[in-house]
Scaffold this motif. Structure first.
Motif, mmCIF file in Angstrom:
data_model
loop_
_atom_site.group_PDB
_atom_site.id
_atom_site.type_symbol
_atom_site.label_atom_id
_atom_site.label_comp_id
_atom_site.label_asym_id
_atom_site.label_seq_id
_atom_site.Cartn_x
_atom_site.Cartn_y
_atom_site.Cartn_z
ATOM 1 N N LEU A 110 0.833 -1.209 0.000
ATOM 2 C CA LEU A 110 0.000 0.000 0.000
ATOM 3 C C LEU A 110 0.868 1.260 0.000
ATOM 4 C CD1 LEU A 110 -2.764 -1.148 2.489
ATOM 5 C CD2 LEU A 110 -3.155 -0.403 0.124
ATOM 6 N N ALA A 111 1.917 1.254 0.807
ATOM 7 C CA ALA A 111 2.836 2.396 0.850
ATOM 8 C C ALA A 111 3.549 2.557 -0.486
ATOM 9 C CB ALA A 111 3.850 2.209 1.977
ATOM 10 N N GLY A 112 3.988 1.438 -1.066
ATOM 11 C CA GLY A 112 4.637 1.483 -2.373
ATOM 12 C C GLY A 112 3.708 2.006 -3.459
ATOM 13 N N ASN A 113 2.431 1.593 -3.409
ATOM 14 C CA ASN A 113 1.445 2.117 -4.361
ATOM 15 C C ASN A 113 1.409 3.638 -4.284
ATOM 16 O OD1 ASN A 113 0.663 -0.579 -4.755
ATOM 17 N ND2 ASN A 113 -1.297 -0.351 -3.699
ATOM 18 N N LYS A 114 1.277 4.148 -3.070
ATOM 19 C CA LYS A 114 1.155 5.595 -2.851
ATOM 20 C C LYS A 114 2.379 6.335 -3.400
ATOM 21 C CE LYS A 114 0.319 8.910 0.898
ATOM 22 N NZ LYS A 114 -0.763 9.648 0.256
ATOM 23 N N SER A 136 2.222 -14.033 -1.014
ATOM 24 C CA SER A 136 2.344 -12.844 -1.857
ATOM 25 C C SER A 136 1.041 -12.533 -2.576
ATOM 26 C CB SER A 136 3.482 -13.006 -2.869
ATOM 27 O OG SER A 136 4.724 -12.866 -2.224
ATOM 28 N N VAL A 137 0.361 -13.558 -3.076
ATOM 29 C CA VAL A 137 -0.921 -13.325 -3.740
ATOM 30 C C VAL A 137 -1.874 -12.639 -2.767
ATOM 31 C CG1 VAL A 137 -2.955 -14.412 -4.793
ATOM 32 C CG2 VAL A 137 -0.660 -15.213 -5.398
ATOM 33 N N LYS A 138 -1.949 -13.129 -1.545
ATOM 34 C CA LYS A 138 -2.833 -12.527 -0.535
ATOM 35 C C LYS A 138 -2.418 -11.094 -0.222
ATOM 36 C CE LYS A 138 -4.151 -16.780 1.798
ATOM 37 N NZ LYS A 138 -3.998 -17.592 3.017
ATOM 38 N N ALA A 139 -1.119 -10.867 -0.036
ATOM 39 C CA ALA A 139 -0.641 -9.522 0.311
ATOM 40 C C ALA A 139 -1.007 -8.518 -0.779
ATOM 41 C CB ALA A 139 0.865 -9.538 0.554
ATOM 42 N N TYR A 140 -0.771 -8.861 -2.028
ATOM 43 C CA TYR A 140 -1.056 -7.928 -3.120
ATOM 44 C C TYR A 140 -2.561 -7.710 -3.298
ATOM 45 C CZ TYR A 140 3.768 -7.370 -4.629
ATOM 46 O OH TYR A 140 5.102 -7.033 -4.682
ATOM 47 N N THR A 141 -3.337 -8.779 -3.276
ATOM 48 C CA THR A 141 -4.784 -8.600 -3.484
ATOM 49 C C THR A 141 -5.411 -7.853 -2.305
ATOM 50 O OG1 THR A 141 -5.249 -10.862 -2.707
ATOM 51 C CG2 THR A 141 -5.049 -10.517 -5.097
ATOM 52 N N ARG A 142 -4.906 -8.053 -1.098
ATOM 53 C CA ARG A 142 -5.416 -7.297 0.049
ATOM 54 C C ARG A 142 -5.045 -5.817 -0.058
ATOM 55 N NH1 ARG A 142 -4.044 -11.884 4.564
ATOM 56 N NH2 ARG A 142 -5.945 -13.081 4.199
#
Length: 177
Positions: A110-114, A136-142
């Motif tokens: 989320l921080a990286g997205n921002k 990783s799939v869970k982390a990204y989709t969350r």
């Protein structure tokens, strides 16, 4: 300087001083690197890579800092950045395994997205996850990413062909819905 802070972590640009024995040990841990292309790197390798990112401005490395302990627990890499199309990969690794499964990777993403959207004006972020890397799939989709594609047999993990799960995140300034 803190680039982003949310809940339990902050992100700041990675510095050469961050690349210590602890850092290098992440890339020698077969559990941490099971799904990574970066394995067995030395301190000199990591410093060269960091310097190359600065020199070429094609990718940016951020340290993920646990706010409670002040420990550098992982990295977020934004890049390579394609300036023509305003797209980039975003790769996250939490090197300290005691922080796995607790939502730290999701917060780092989320921080990286921002940062990618606001600092580098990236329109779309993408990443590839080897089949079997459910964390990783869970982390990204969350973190709001979607599964866009599946590339059959793209990765070789321990000699076994695994699909690549392509995940993406869209900057709402360019993709309002």
């Amino acid at each position: 300087m803190t680039a982003y802070s949310k809940n339990r972590i902050s992100l700041r640009l990675l510095e050469e001083a961050d690349i210590d024995d602890d850092y290098v040990s992440w890339f020698r841990d077969s559990v941490v690197t099971e799904y990574l292309d970066s394995t067995g790197i030395t301190r000199d390798d990591a410093i060269r890579y960091l310097r190359d990112g600065h020199a070429t401005a094609s990718y940016y490395m951020y340290a993920v800092i646990d706010l409670e302990s002040r420990i550098h627990i992982g990295n977020v890499k934004i890049g390579p950045v394609n300036r023509l199309h305003m797209t980039s990969d975003l790769v996250t690794v939490i090197g300290h395994r005691e922080f796995w499964g607790k939502g730290y990777a999701t917060e780092a993403i989320l921080a990286g997205n921002k940062i990618a959207f606001e600092t580098y004006q990236i329109r779309k972020l993408s990443g590839g996850i080897a089949e079997g890397n459910e964390g990783s799939v869970k982390a990204y989709t969350r973190a709001g990413w979607v599964i866009e594609a599946r590339m059959k047999g793209h990765h070789l993990i321990n000699g076994e062909a695994r699909d690549r799960i392509v995940v993406s995140c869209f900057n709402p300034a360019y993709f309002p819905d």
